[in-house]
Design an enzyme around this catalytic site. Structure first.
Site, PDB file in Angstrom:
ATOM      1  CG  HIS A  18      -0.303  -0.045   2.524  1.00  0.00           C
ATOM      2  ND1 HIS A  18       0.137   1.090   3.139  1.00  0.00           N
ATOM      3  CD2 HIS A  18       0.032  -1.062   3.352  1.00  0.00           C
ATOM      4  CE1 HIS A  18       0.692   0.798   4.304  1.00  0.00           C
ATOM      5  NE2 HIS A  18       0.646  -0.517   4.453  1.00  0.00           N
ATOM      6  CG  HIS A  21       4.396  -1.351   1.960  1.00  0.00           C
ATOM      7  ND1 HIS A  21       3.193  -1.996   1.835  1.00  0.00           N
ATOM      8  CD2 HIS A  21       4.790  -1.536   3.233  1.00  0.00           C
ATOM      9  CE1 HIS A  21       2.884  -2.565   2.989  1.00  0.00           C
ATOM     10  NE2 HIS A  21       3.838  -2.289   3.857  1.00  0.00           N
ATOM     11  CB  CYS A 140       4.713  -5.325  15.661  1.00  0.00           C
ATOM     12  SG  CYS A 140       3.532  -4.031  15.909  1.00  0.00           S
ATOM     13  CB  CYS A 161      -0.719  -4.455  18.963  1.00  0.00           C
ATOM     14  SG  CYS A 161       0.435  -3.367  18.127  1.00  0.00           S
ATOM     15  CG  HIS A 164      -0.507  -3.674  13.784  1.00  0.00           C
ATOM     16  ND1 HIS A 164       0.779  -3.733  14.278  1.00  0.00           N
ATOM     17  CD2 HIS A 164      -0.398  -3.414  12.470  1.00  0.00           C
ATOM     18  CE1 HIS A 164       1.618  -3.527  13.296  1.00  0.00           C
ATOM     19  NE2 HIS A 164       0.944  -3.333  12.193  1.00  0.00           N
ATOM     20  CE  LYS A 318       2.112   2.184  10.221  1.00  0.00           C
ATOM     21  NZ  LYS A 318       3.143   1.352  10.706  1.00  0.00           N
ATOM     22  CE  LYS A 321      -2.896  -3.714   1.644  1.00  0.00           C
ATOM     23  NZ  LYS A 321      -3.945  -3.755   0.657  1.00  0.00           N
TER      24      LYS A 321
HETATM   25  N1  MSP Z   1       9.397  -6.350   7.530  1.00  0.00           N
HETATM   26  C1  MSP Z   1       9.569  -5.243   8.376  1.00  0.00           C
HETATM   27  C2  MSP Z   1      10.830  -4.486   8.000  1.00  0.00           C
HETATM   28  C3  MSP Z   1      12.075  -5.297   8.044  1.00  0.00           C
HETATM   29  S1  MSP Z   1      13.435  -4.385   7.531  1.00  0.00           S
HETATM   30  C4  MSP Z   1      14.718  -5.290   7.904  1.00  0.00           C
HETATM   31  C5  MSP Z   1       8.377  -4.317   8.251  1.00  0.00           C
HETATM   32  N2  MSP Z   1       7.632  -4.436   7.159  1.00  0.00           N
HETATM   33  S2  MSP Z   1       6.324  -3.583   6.813  1.00  0.00           S
HETATM   34  O1  MSP Z   1       5.726  -4.214   5.664  1.00  0.00           O
HETATM   35  O2  MSP Z   1       5.505  -3.435   7.964  1.00  0.00           O
HETATM   36  O3  MSP Z   1       6.852  -2.237   6.333  1.00  0.00           O
HETATM   37  C6  MSP Z   1       7.134  -1.227   7.245  1.00  0.00           C
HETATM   38  C7  MSP Z   1       7.599  -0.027   6.470  1.00  0.00           C
HETATM   39  O4  MSP Z   1       6.628   0.326   5.477  1.00  0.00           O
HETATM   40  C8  MSP Z   1       7.715   1.206   7.337  1.00  0.00           C
HETATM   41  O5  MSP Z   1       8.914   1.270   8.023  1.00  0.00           O
HETATM   42  C9  MSP Z   1       7.621   2.261   6.277  1.00  0.00           C
HETATM   43  O6  MSP Z   1       8.820   2.279   5.578  1.00  0.00           O
HETATM   44  C10 MSP Z   1       6.511   1.715   5.383  1.00  0.00           C
HETATM   45  N3  MSP Z   1       5.176   2.073   5.876  1.00  0.00           N
HETATM   46  C11 MSP Z   1       4.140   1.202   6.118  1.00  0.00           C
HETATM   47  N4  MSP Z   1       3.048   1.918   6.494  1.00  0.00           N
HETATM   48  C12 MSP Z   1       3.341   3.221   6.517  1.00  0.00           C
HETATM   49  C13 MSP Z   1       2.593   4.395   6.652  1.00  0.00           C
HETATM   50  N5  MSP Z   1       1.316   4.407   6.961  1.00  0.00           N
HETATM   51  N6  MSP Z   1       3.245   5.582   6.427  1.00  0.00           N
HETATM   52  C14 MSP Z   1       4.539   5.643   5.996  1.00  0.00           C
HETATM   53  N7  MSP Z   1       5.252   4.544   5.824  1.00  0.00           N
HETATM   54  C15 MSP Z   1       4.788   3.343   6.326  1.00  0.00           C
HETATM   55  O7  MSP Z   1       8.193  -3.512   9.137  1.00  0.00           O
END
Ligand code: MSP
Length: 733
Positions: A18, A21, A140, A161, A164, A318, A321
């Site tokens: 989304h 990412h 998380c 949490c 989430h 925030k 998903k």
């Molecule tokens: N898999 C772990 C990261 C491991 S790195 C060694 C993880 N994955 S995640 O799919 O949850 O992705 C988290 C990252 O996605 C956040 O750190 C950020 O870069 C991005 N984002 C996910 N949701 C977000 C928002 N709502 N706003 C901005 N970025 C966010 O954590």
């Protein structure tokens, strides 16, 4: 050659990507393109984090093996990134790293062995075996301390949490621990000696005070019997490696660290240390755990950990998903060009702080800054060069004897004032961009656009064109506007690669814009006499009302595909409200073809079209016979409604959490809101189809279907329930 290695987090391969990412990946892409312009050899990593209980569960819910599931998500992620021009083919990432790669397994095992063989700064073993008891958040992938969850409302329920709002898992098992508590001083010394290691400062301060308050040892393994979809602990196959230890090490394993293929071949020697771009949600893992692991393993620290803020929805929550309020990438891409999304992302969010995302503000910014701002400056300048100068970039020179005349028309003779403005803007832009202050860097560029617009409005080239004696003044003004545009294209190239390339070509520039170093821009670089290209609008105006209506319509269509109108006959009523694509109504109208996402299980109640026709004729009122082999595909279980609430803007749907006797309750939606008050349902035991493919309804994932009878002409739902006490999770057969 100078090198620059930038990474995004590797994203969980449990659900579809989304906006969050996309954002970090866009930022990494912009930074990479900028560094390339500045003459660096770059390496840009993104990818997926594919192990752990969350992926394991998501796979089970969708009826796939974990590997099938992650392959599917990776396919979607790559496709989405490619649609936004972020893949290698479009000059984006160099590697899409996957933690299921065999070379990663091998290198993670080596990383573990190194840490296990290490002594902490206090001379103790860095890894030891113990027992873990506590709460774990699967989304998380982190153990939670008391201040990180809300207490349950009912005794006996799991806490939720804070991030989430999902129930936590209780973990009580043997585990290996990393002796993080011995690394506090070493970490503080690292932060002290490298003030730029964690950025921005607010995040650095947050980490320093967290470490100062004392670190606890970290559980770094799970029993294989609890989490099997993970890398085994070397020498102890009953345990699997904690997902964060596995995931963080991807940043070095991707470059060949620890694997037979070698560090030189894959670039570790050349590119490490890297710069980690992350969301602030995973700061602790990157700024504390990762440096501590690296210290233990004897590997050099990263160059920097740069944390950005969070995209929030209109209500300030925030986007994620899990919360079901995220912006879907295909919708975004369908309605907006990649450059508009890139510009908005960098301009709207003050890097490091949270920001709200909305389609309306995206349209507004695209229209004001891009269509009316940069786009308008570009088309008016080029159109005037076409009209007044036969399509050739004119000379900037004003002869001595014409200077007074030019001055009377408000045009300075040498253009020095504009040149100074640009040079100043160039230096600020470079500095701000390197400081990750994108929003301010872009503001600076827009002051230049305003300045150039002002010059044109004041000089009025259309008036000058009427007076042949002002020819040189006219030429000088148009040259300055064109030269300004050339600078703007180079400065903005990393942010909007397509649009700036279009401006570049329209300006008649033949060479590759990406080779121009913004810091080296010099006034007067534009060659007079160059023939401009065909002029076309770079940022067409977006019709806000139209686009908002289209998006709304699409959302509604998605929902009506999901929400079943009560069938006008009696029978089993599938109250998930979205089920039964392909079903026949009582009037016997032709069934619709199965829709996207329809599963065989969806189609079972009432279905004719999906089910194989039985050779024997069915009794009256029965659509068709099915065999037992079909029936057993549908898994139905007893569930207890733990919470029930209405959903904003939906008259039909109720949102439940239902205990099916599993590790965590499920969220299930049902279209019965017109007939039941949510409070009256709490504690009710209901029948649930538990192996139905999860489906999004009004932004919430529904992980099953509550069964009800459908009564009367209007199809009033009456919940199927039990007269005797039955345990949660018991199967209906
Ligand atoms: N898999 C772990 C990261 C491991 S790195 C060694 C993880 N994955 S995640 O799919 O949850 O992705 C988290 C990252 O996605 C956040 O750190 C950020 O870069 C991005 N984002 C996910 N949701 C977000 C928002 N709502 N706003 C901005 N970025 C966010 O954590």
């Amino acid at each position: 050659m100078k090198t620059f290695y930038v990474t995004t987090p590797i994203y969980y391969a449990n659900s579809l990507p989304h906006l969050g990412h996309l954002y970090t990946t866009i930022v990494a892409d912009c930074v990479t393109r900028y560094r390339r312009q500045r003459g660096y050899e770059t390496f840009f990593l993104t990818g997926t984090d594919e192990h752990g209980i969350n992926v394991q569960r998501a796979a089970a819910r969708s009826g796939r093996t974990p590997k099938e599931h992650v392959d599917y998500i990776v396919g979607e992620l790559k496709q989405n990134f490619a649609a936004f021009g972020l893949d290698g083919a479009h000059g984006g990432y160099d590697i899409f790293m996957r933690t299921t790669e065999p070379f990663h397994y091998e290198a993670v095992a080596e990383f573990w062995r190194r840490i296990a063989a290490a002594k902490t700064p206090k001379g103790r073993e860095a890894i030891y075996k113990g027992r873990y008891e506590g709460w774990f958040c699967a989304p998380c992938a982190t153990f939670k301390t008391e201040d990180e969850y809300t207490k349950p409302e009912r005794a006996g329920d799991p806490p939720l949490c804070l991030i989430h709002e999902a129930p936590l898992d209780r973990v009580a098992e043997e585990s290996y621990f990393f002796r993080l508590s011995d690394y506090g001083e070493a970490l503080l010394a690292l932060y002290e000696s490298r003030p730029d290691f964690i950025r921005p400062d607010a995040r650095r301060n947050e980490v320093v005070s967290f470490v100062n308050s004392g670190l606890q040892d970290l559980s770094v393994s799970r029993l294989k019997s609890s989490v099997s979809w993970a890398i085994p602990v070397p020498g102890d196959p009953e345990h699997t490696i904690y997902i964060w230890l596995d995931a963080l090490s991807n940043y070095i394993t991707a470059l060949g660290w620890g694997s037979a293929e070698g560090e030189r071949e894959r670039g570790f020697d050349k590119f490490w240390p890297g710069t980690h771009l992350i969301g602030k949600d995973i700061l602790r893992q990157h700024a504390i755990y990762w440096p501590a692991f690296l210290l233990a393993a004897g590997v050099e620290q990263p160059a920097a950990v740069i944390a950005h803020g969070t995209w929030l929805d209109h209500a300030g929550r925030k986007m994620s998903k899990t919360l079901g309020n995220s912006i879907e990438l295909p919708t975004l891409r369908r309605h907006f060009s990649t450059d508009v999304v890139r510009y908005f992302s960098l301009r709207e969010m003050v890097f490091g702080q949270d920001s709200k995302f909305g389609y309306e503000s995206l349209v507004e910014r695209a229209n004001s800054d891009l269509a009316s701002g940069l786009g308008n400056l570009s088309s008016r300048t080029l159109t005037m060069i076409g009209r007044y100068c036969d399509g050739l970039v004119p000379s900037p020179d004003i002869e001595e004897e014409r200077r007074l005349q030019a001055k009377r028309a408000g045009v300075d003779a040498d253009g020095q004032e504009l040149a100074n403005t640009l040079e100043h803007a160039r230096d600020s832009f470079v500095q701000l961009f390197e400081d990750y202050a994108f929003q301010r860097a872009l503001e600076v560029v827009w002051t230049v656009i305003a300045r150039a617009d002002k010059m044109i409005s004041e000089a009025k080239p259309w008036e000058l064109a009427k007076d042949e004696s002002q020819r040189q003044t006219l030429n000088a003004v148009l040259y300055r506007a064109a030269e300004t545009l050339r600078w703007l294209a180079v400065l903005l190239h990393p942010v909007m690669p397509d649009a700036t390339r279009a401006i570049w070509t329209q300006l008649g520039q033949a060479d590759d814009i990406s080779q121009y170093d913004p810091a080296q821009l010099l006034w007067g670089g534009m060659q007079a006499g160059a023939r401009i290209g065909e002029v076309a609008p770079v940022f067409p105006r977006i019709d806000k009302a139209k686009i908002m209506a289209e998006i709304e319509k699409e959302n509604q269509a998605k929902e009506s595909a999901n929400i079943e109108t009560p069938a006008p006959h009696s029978g089993t009523h599938a109250t998930e409200a979205d089920a039964v694509p392909g079903s026949t109504n009582a009037a016997g109208t032709k069934p619709e073809p199965p829709q996207r996402g329809a599963t065989e299980a969806d189609a079972v109640p009432q279905s004719q079209s999906g089910a194989p026709q039985s050779p024997s004729s069915a009794p009256e009122g029965v659509a068709t016979f099915i065999g037992i082999e079909d029936f057993i595909k549908v898994e139905m279980r007893v569930g207890e409604i733990l919470t029930a609430e209405r959903i904003l803007k939906s008259d039909k749907l109720l949102r439940f959490t239902i205990d099916l006797g599993e590790a965590a309750p499920r969220q299930i939606l049902a279209g019965i809101a017109e007939y039941y008050e949510p409070e009256t349902l709490i504690g009710r035991k209901v029948a649930v189809v538990s192996n139905l493919k999860p489906r999004k309804l009004r932004g919430f994932e529904s992980q099953g279907m509550v069964l009800a009878a459908s009564v009367g002409d209007e199809g009033r739902p009456v919940l199927a329930t039990f007269a005797e006490d039955v345990p949660n999770g018991a199967r209906l057969k």
